[in-house]
Design a protein around this motif. Sequence first.
Motif, PDB file in Angstrom:
ATOM      1  N   GLU A 132       0.817  -1.006  -0.084  1.00 50.36           N
ATOM      2  CA  GLU A 132      -0.032  -0.038  -0.020  1.00 50.36           C
ATOM      3  C   GLU A 132       0.790   1.146  -0.555  1.00 50.36           C
ATOM      4  O   GLU A 132       1.557   1.372   0.547  1.00 50.36           O
ATOM      5  CB  GLU A 132      -0.915   0.197   0.786  1.00 50.36           C
ATOM      6  CG  GLU A 132      -1.973  -0.879   0.735  1.00 50.36           C
ATOM      7  CD  GLU A 132      -3.372  -1.005   2.027  1.00 50.36           C
ATOM      8  OE1 GLU A 132      -3.541   0.284   2.326  1.00 50.36           O
ATOM      9  OE2 GLU A 132      -3.681  -2.174   2.185  1.00 50.36           O
ATOM     10  N   GLU A 133       0.035   2.079  -0.110  1.00 48.73           N
ATOM     11  CA  GLU A 133       0.687   3.756  -0.883  1.00 48.73           C
ATOM     12  C   GLU A 133       1.258   4.656   0.800  1.00 48.73           C
ATOM     13  O   GLU A 133       0.267   5.386   0.441  1.00 48.73           O
ATOM     14  CB  GLU A 133       0.517   4.122  -1.677  1.00 48.73           C
ATOM     15  CG  GLU A 133       1.137   3.458  -3.400  1.00 48.73           C
ATOM     16  CD  GLU A 133       0.308   3.889  -4.002  1.00 48.73           C
ATOM     17  OE1 GLU A 133      -0.787   5.224  -4.534  1.00 48.73           O
ATOM     18  OE2 GLU A 133       0.366   3.670  -5.519  1.00 48.73           O
ATOM     19  N   THR A 134       1.875   4.001   1.380  1.00 50.13           N
ATOM     20  CA  THR A 134       1.915   4.779   2.716  1.00 50.13           C
ATOM     21  C   THR A 134       3.544   5.217   3.370  1.00 50.13           C
ATOM     22  O   THR A 134       3.461   4.518   2.180  1.00 50.13           O
ATOM     23  CB  THR A 134       1.592   3.794   3.973  1.00 50.13           C
ATOM     24  OG1 THR A 134       2.576   2.406   3.781  1.00 50.13           O
ATOM     25  CG2 THR A 134      -0.090   3.386   3.708  1.00 50.13           C
ATOM     26  N   PHE A 135       3.069   6.082   4.110  1.00 50.94           N
ATOM     27  CA  PHE A 135       4.827   6.925   3.575  1.00 50.94           C
ATOM     28  C   PHE A 135       5.132   7.066   5.767  1.00 50.94           C
ATOM     29  O   PHE A 135       4.683   7.116   6.328  1.00 50.94           O
ATOM     30  CB  PHE A 135       5.065   8.444   3.470  1.00 50.94           C
ATOM     31  CG  PHE A 135       4.372   8.527   2.242  1.00 50.94           C
ATOM     32  CD1 PHE A 135       5.174   8.363   1.307  1.00 50.94           C
ATOM     33  CD2 PHE A 135       2.883   8.801   1.709  1.00 50.94           C
ATOM     34  CE1 PHE A 135       5.138   7.990  -0.043  1.00 50.94           C
ATOM     35  CE2 PHE A 135       3.093   8.635   0.071  1.00 50.94           C
ATOM     36  CZ  PHE A 135       3.655   8.558  -0.261  1.00 50.94           C
ATOM     37  N   PRO A 152       8.569  19.382   3.932  1.00 54.88           N
ATOM     38  CA  PRO A 152       9.069  19.889   5.428  1.00 54.88           C
ATOM     39  C   PRO A 152       7.566  20.096   5.628  1.00 54.88           C
ATOM     40  O   PRO A 152       6.373  19.805   5.690  1.00 54.88           O
ATOM     41  CB  PRO A 152       9.139  21.776   4.972  1.00 54.88           C
ATOM     42  CG  PRO A 152       8.756  22.428   3.256  1.00 54.88           C
ATOM     43  CD  PRO A 152       8.591  20.258   2.494  1.00 54.88           C
ATOM     44  N   GLY A 153       7.883  19.901   7.592  1.00 52.69           N
ATOM     45  CA  GLY A 153       6.622  19.751   8.345  1.00 52.69           C
ATOM     46  C   GLY A 153       7.552  19.827   9.412  1.00 52.69           C
ATOM     47  O   GLY A 153       8.027  19.247  10.275  1.00 52.69           O
ATOM     48  N   LYS A 154       6.935  20.183  10.866  1.00 52.91           N
ATOM     49  CA  LYS A 154       6.842  20.481  12.152  1.00 52.91           C
ATOM     50  C   LYS A 154       6.652  18.989  12.853  1.00 52.91           C
ATOM     51  O   LYS A 154       7.426  19.003  13.834  1.00 52.91           O
ATOM     52  CB  LYS A 154       6.775  21.903  12.655  1.00 52.91           C
ATOM     53  CG  LYS A 154       6.763  22.784  12.630  1.00 52.91           C
ATOM     54  CD  LYS A 154       6.054  24.147  13.021  1.00 52.91           C
ATOM     55  CE  LYS A 154       6.466  25.537  12.277  1.00 52.91           C
ATOM     56  NZ  LYS A 154       5.907  26.530  13.602  1.00 52.91           N
ATOM     57  N   THR A 155       5.881  18.260  12.066  1.00 51.71           N
ATOM     58  CA  THR A 155       5.846  16.828  13.044  1.00 51.71           C
ATOM     59  C   THR A 155       6.281  15.473  12.074  1.00 51.71           C
ATOM     60  O   THR A 155       5.608  15.983  10.530  1.00 51.71           O
ATOM     61  CB  THR A 155       4.271  16.947  13.147  1.00 51.71           C
ATOM     62  OG1 THR A 155       3.607  17.022  12.501  1.00 51.71           O
ATOM     63  CG2 THR A 155       3.662  17.562  14.793  1.00 51.71           C
ATOM     64  N   PRO A 156       6.119  14.481  12.294  1.00 49.32           N
ATOM     65  CA  PRO A 156       6.090  13.249  11.379  1.00 49.32           C
ATOM     66  C   PRO A 156       4.837  12.920  10.295  1.00 49.32           C
ATOM     67  O   PRO A 156       5.133  13.380   9.090  1.00 49.32           O
ATOM     68  CB  PRO A 156       5.782  12.360  12.883  1.00 49.32           C
ATOM     69  CG  PRO A 156       7.002  12.601  13.224  1.00 49.32           C
ATOM     70  CD  PRO A 156       6.399  14.106  14.005  1.00 49.32           C
ATOM     71  N   LEU A 157       3.385  13.919  11.563  1.00 46.64           N
ATOM     72  CA  LEU A 157       2.225  13.634  10.639  1.00 46.64           C
ATOM     73  C   LEU A 157       2.675  14.154   9.494  1.00 46.64           C
ATOM     74  O   LEU A 157       1.979  14.088   8.379  1.00 46.64           O
ATOM     75  CB  LEU A 157       0.802  14.084  11.658  1.00 46.64           C
ATOM     76  CG  LEU A 157       0.616  14.046  11.030  1.00 46.64           C
ATOM     77  CD1 LEU A 157      -0.122  12.655  10.269  1.00 46.64           C
ATOM     78  CD2 LEU A 157      -1.632  14.441  12.250  1.00 46.64           C
ATOM     79  N   ALA A 158       3.325  16.338   9.218  1.00 46.07           N
ATOM     80  CA  ALA A 158       2.602  16.671   9.095  1.00 46.07           C
ATOM     81  C   ALA A 158       3.834  16.777   7.456  1.00 46.07           C
ATOM     82  O   ALA A 158       3.035  16.432   6.323  1.00 46.07           O
ATOM     83  CB  ALA A 158       3.344  18.190   9.649  1.00 46.07           C
ATOM     84  N   GLN A 161       2.500  14.068   5.524  1.00 45.31           N
ATOM     85  CA  GLN A 161       1.021  14.396   4.702  1.00 45.31           C
ATOM     86  C   GLN A 161       1.601  15.124   3.617  1.00 45.31           C
ATOM     87  O   GLN A 161       0.475  14.883   2.689  1.00 45.31           O
ATOM     88  CB  GLN A 161      -0.235  15.827   5.204  1.00 45.31           C
ATOM     89  CG  GLN A 161      -0.403  14.218   6.376  1.00 45.31           C
ATOM     90  CD  GLN A 161      -1.656  15.390   7.716  1.00 45.31           C
ATOM     91  OE1 GLN A 161      -0.920  16.498   7.896  1.00 45.31           O
ATOM     92  NE2 GLN A 161      -2.487  15.240   7.880  1.00 45.31           N
ATOM     93  N   ARG A 162       2.853  15.926   3.618  1.00 49.40           N
ATOM     94  CA  ARG A 162       3.731  16.430   2.835  1.00 49.40           C
ATOM     95  C   ARG A 162       3.796  15.776   1.723  1.00 49.40           C
ATOM     96  O   ARG A 162       3.900  15.800   0.403  1.00 49.40           O
ATOM     97  CB  ARG A 162       4.396  17.783   3.234  1.00 49.40           C
ATOM     98  CG  ARG A 162       4.928  18.256   2.210  1.00 49.40           C
ATOM     99  CD  ARG A 162       4.048  19.164   2.096  1.00 49.40           C
ATOM    100  NE  ARG A 162       4.901  19.942   0.421  1.00 49.40           N
ATOM    101  CZ  ARG A 162       4.130  20.844  -0.725  1.00 49.40           C
ATOM    102  NH1 ARG A 162       2.375  20.966  -0.534  1.00 49.40           N
ATOM    103  NH2 ARG A 162       4.487  21.952  -1.326  1.00 49.40           N
ATOM    104  N   LEU A 163       4.197  14.818   2.600  1.00 50.73           N
ATOM    105  CA  LEU A 163       4.597  13.452   1.296  1.00 50.73           C
ATOM    106  C   LEU A 163       3.755  12.098   0.623  1.00 50.73           C
ATOM    107  O   LEU A 163       3.679  12.686  -0.866  1.00 50.73           O
ATOM    108  CB  LEU A 163       5.572  12.344   1.463  1.00 50.73           C
ATOM    109  CG  LEU A 163       7.023  12.346   2.609  1.00 50.73           C
ATOM    110  CD1 LEU A 163       7.701  11.212   3.183  1.00 50.73           C
ATOM    111  CD2 LEU A 163       8.380  12.755   1.564  1.00 50.73           C
ATOM    112  N   ASP A 164       2.658  12.548   1.297  1.00 49.84           N
ATOM    113  CA  ASP A 164       1.332  11.787   0.561  1.00 49.84           C
ATOM    114  C   ASP A 164       0.756  12.956  -0.391  1.00 49.84           C
ATOM    115  O   ASP A 164       0.787  12.052  -1.376  1.00 49.84           O
ATOM    116  CB  ASP A 164       0.543  11.428   1.220  1.00 49.84           C
ATOM    117  CG  ASP A 164      -0.775  11.117   0.835  1.00 49.84           C
ATOM    118  OD1 ASP A 164      -0.588  10.179  -0.253  1.00 49.84           O
ATOM    119  OD2 ASP A 164      -1.636  10.919   1.302  1.00 49.84           O
ATOM    120  N   LYS A 165       1.108  14.881  -0.754  1.00 52.40           N
ATOM    121  CA  LYS A 165       0.348  15.336  -1.643  1.00 52.40           C
ATOM    122  C   LYS A 165       1.716  15.257  -2.678  1.00 52.40           C
ATOM    123  O   LYS A 165       0.726  15.343  -4.259  1.00 52.40           O
ATOM    124  CB  LYS A 165       0.610  16.629  -0.738  1.00 52.40           C
ATOM    125  CG  LYS A 165      -0.304  17.221  -1.900  1.00 52.40           C
ATOM    126  CD  LYS A 165       0.093  18.304  -0.915  1.00 52.40           C
ATOM    127  CE  LYS A 165      -1.349  20.064  -1.887  1.00 52.40           C
ATOM    128  NZ  LYS A 165      -1.145  21.370  -1.438  1.00 52.40           N
TER     129      LYS A 165
END
Length: 236
Positions: A132-135, A152-158, A161-165
């Motif tokens: 599956e296409e997860t990061f 770039p992002g301040k948290t792992p989730l950010a 989400q950016r990688l997913d985009k």
Amino acid sequence: MKRADVFEFYRRLAEANPAPETELAWTNPYTLLVAVALSAQATDVSVNKATGALFRDVDTPAKMLELGEEGLKAHIRTIGLYNSKAKNVIAAARILVDEHGGEVPRSREALESLPGVGRKTANVVLNVAWGEETFAVDTHIFRVGNRTGLAPGKTPLAVEQRLDKVTPGPFRAGAHHWLILHGRYVCKARRPECWRCVVADLCAFTPKTPPPADKAAQEGAGAPPPGLLGAPGTHP
């Protein structure tokens, strides 16, 4: 990072390492789940050493319950936080047997409901076991995403989400592996090895780390930088 540069970033990593894989040893989705859970705050090498003998005999939740918490501890004592990890692995095995027929669930929600399994672990299992296409953003991917300007992002989730985009379709399934390997072996935390990085010219990090003096002398002026994990570089 511009869209065209993002594509080129992944293209070069893929060219240098066409078939990236996790460095954790596993034989089925359950052993993968256990290995990833054990790898928190530990190296893949240390986990593989501990699970080599374990997975030869224990490859299902039922067998893990038969082994028991103390038996598991005997195998994983060399891994950090082994007491709490053993407790969580046994508790998760009980849930898998009682609620999932002994099978590893294929949904993020069900995986994250297991003791010791967070979003990163769930993402790894979904990606590695089922493509599956997860990061799965660990410390390496968090660093690479921010340092290079890729995500770039301040948290792992950010960062996730950016990688997913921004990650293009052809590279989505392998992105997790390329980024973690790049962070582990090239874009290192203390001193990124920019002189042998295949994406250095696309990266926002400055100043770029120069090669060690002895290495520069050995390679000679004008020598192309090696690619990811030592493969020959291919970009200009």
